[in-house]
Write an enzyme that holds these catalytic residues in place. Structure first.
Site, PDB file in Angstrom:
ATOM      1  N   ALA A  77     -64.281 -68.003   0.070  1.00 36.42           N
ATOM      2  CA  ALA A  77     -64.280 -67.792  -1.323  1.00 36.42           C
ATOM      3  C   ALA A  77     -65.293 -66.419  -1.339  1.00 36.42           C
ATOM      4  O   ALA A  77     -66.195 -66.315  -0.438  1.00 36.42           O
ATOM      5  CB  ALA A  77     -65.005 -68.820  -1.992  1.00 36.42           C
ATOM      6  N   GLU A 131     -59.193 -73.675   3.927  1.00 35.68           N
ATOM      7  CA  GLU A 131     -58.865 -74.713   3.025  1.00 35.68           C
ATOM      8  C   GLU A 131     -57.528 -74.602   2.562  1.00 35.68           C
ATOM      9  O   GLU A 131     -56.707 -75.388   2.173  1.00 35.68           O
ATOM     10  CB  GLU A 131     -60.094 -74.922   2.263  1.00 35.68           C
ATOM     11  CG  GLU A 131     -61.286 -75.564   3.061  1.00 35.68           C
ATOM     12  CD  GLU A 131     -62.520 -75.702   1.971  1.00 35.68           C
ATOM     13  OE1 GLU A 131     -63.050 -74.814   1.260  1.00 35.68           O
ATOM     14  OE2 GLU A 131     -63.086 -76.981   1.771  1.00 35.68           O
ATOM     15  N   GLY A 179     -63.112 -71.281   2.388  1.00 33.22           N
ATOM     16  CA  GLY A 179     -61.887 -71.471   1.608  1.00 33.22           C
ATOM     17  C   GLY A 179     -60.500 -70.869   2.086  1.00 33.22           C
ATOM     18  O   GLY A 179     -59.500 -71.176   1.592  1.00 33.22           O
ATOM     19  N   GLU A 233     -69.261 -72.483   5.937  1.00 35.00           N
ATOM     20  CA  GLU A 233     -70.158 -72.741   4.606  1.00 35.00           C
ATOM     21  C   GLU A 233     -71.485 -73.056   4.998  1.00 35.00           C
ATOM     22  O   GLU A 233     -72.683 -72.821   4.108  1.00 35.00           O
ATOM     23  CB  GLU A 233     -69.393 -73.775   3.795  1.00 35.00           C
ATOM     24  CG  GLU A 233     -68.228 -73.119   3.240  1.00 35.00           C
ATOM     25  CD  GLU A 233     -66.831 -73.580   3.887  1.00 35.00           C
ATOM     26  OE1 GLU A 233     -67.044 -73.694   5.108  1.00 35.00           O
ATOM     27  OE2 GLU A 233     -65.811 -73.597   3.236  1.00 35.00           O
TER      28      GLU A 233
END
Ligand code: CO8
Length: 261
Positions: free
Chosen positions: A67, A114, A111, A134
């Site tokens: 992200a 993911e 992300g 993260e």
């Protein structure tokens, strides 16, 4: 397509292809990118001529490095909660009926990893790297990194990746652990992924979509319910013309001509 700036889309045969296209930020995932991605995926899902989708990163450095940290850094809990931060990012992919193949060249971090795991199959280029960093930012994975990763590679490896943030999987390790279905040379990865997507798209679409639903049910249901669900879908497929065609073609020693009905 011209209306998008952070992704590129094209159609090859019966396959929709989406390239994440923010090369300067290693395809960091931001709200605008997901707006475009969701729009493109929804169009592909509705397009009768498309039977499968390939999702990849433009270039070979990154699938997505996570992200967008710069977009996220000033967010606060109440806004995250009331606006449902990440919900918009995952809803469209969750509701896709058609299979999505992730073709991962380069970094799939946070992300990015993911997003790849939200897809139905992951193929990796030889230099792919998977990680959940993260924890190094004072947060945890928020879109499946503590859940889908555990299903894919087991608790020990997933826990090590999520807790240290620095334990990464190479393409070979990811394949050995079961996260990745197959590895291809960097230059041919996308082409090979499209080839397999094309093969999937050539089957009867109702059976492909039910197969995807049934496999995904294995992650959500106890075995007895999953088996019952599978059996019902199996029985139901005998209502399709494609079942008649597929079995007639076998008996007549010819190729089936599926009409997706
Ligand atoms: N966000 C914003 N910008 C990024 C990101 C990112 N995640 N990753 C890379 N960039 C930018 C860099 O800031 C840099 O920009 P600039 O040139 O303007 O400084 C450019 O991309 C190139 O990156 P580097 O110079 O750092 O390239 P290196 O080759 O030196 O390093 C790395 C590559 C190792 C990938 C490094 O960029 C890195 O560590 N990136 C961050 C990885 C990370 O921590 N990811 C997790 C983010 S948190 C997250 O994903 C939460 C999940 C939420 C769920 C999402 C649902 C789908």
């Amino acid at each position: 397509s011209a209306e998008y700036t952070l992704i590129k889309t094209r159609i090859e045969g019966n396959v929709g292809v989406v390239e994440l296209h923010r090369p300067k930020a290693l395809n960091a995932l931001c709200t605008d990118l997901f707006r475009e991605l969701n729009d493109a995926l929804a169009r592909f899902d509705q397009d009768k001529n498309i039977g499968a989708v390939v999702l990849t990163g433009s270039g070979t450095r990154a699938f997505a490095a996570g992200a967008d940290i710069k977009e996220m850094k000033d967010k606060d809990f109440v806004t995250n909660y009331t606006k449902g931060f990440l919900n918009l990012w995952t809803e469209q992919i969750d509701r896709m009926r058609k299979p999505i193949i992730a073709a991962v060249n380069g970094y799939a971090l946070g992300g990015g990893c993911e997003l790849a795991m939200m897809c139905d199959i992951i193929y990796a280029g030889e230099k792919a790297v998977f990680g959940q960093p993260e924890i190094n930012l004072g947060i945890i994975p928020g879109a499946g990194g503590t859940q889908r990763l555990v299903h894919a590679i087991g608790k020990a490896k997933a826990m090590e990746m999520v807790l240290t943030g620095n334990a990464k999987l190479t393409a070979k390790e990811a394949e050995a652990a079961g996260l990745v279905a197959r590895i291809f040379p960097i230059e041919s990865l996308v082409e090979e992924a499209i080839k397999i997507a094309q093969e999937i798209a050539s089957k009867s679409q109702p059976s492909v979509q039910m197969a995807k639903e049934a496999v995904n049910a294995a992650f959500e249901m106890p075995l007895s319910s999953g088996l019952r669900f599978e059996r019902r879908l199996f029985q139901a497929l005998f209502a399709t013309k494609d079942q008649k065609e597929g079995m007639a073609a076998f008996a007549e020693k010819r190729k089936p001509n599926f009409t997706h009905e």
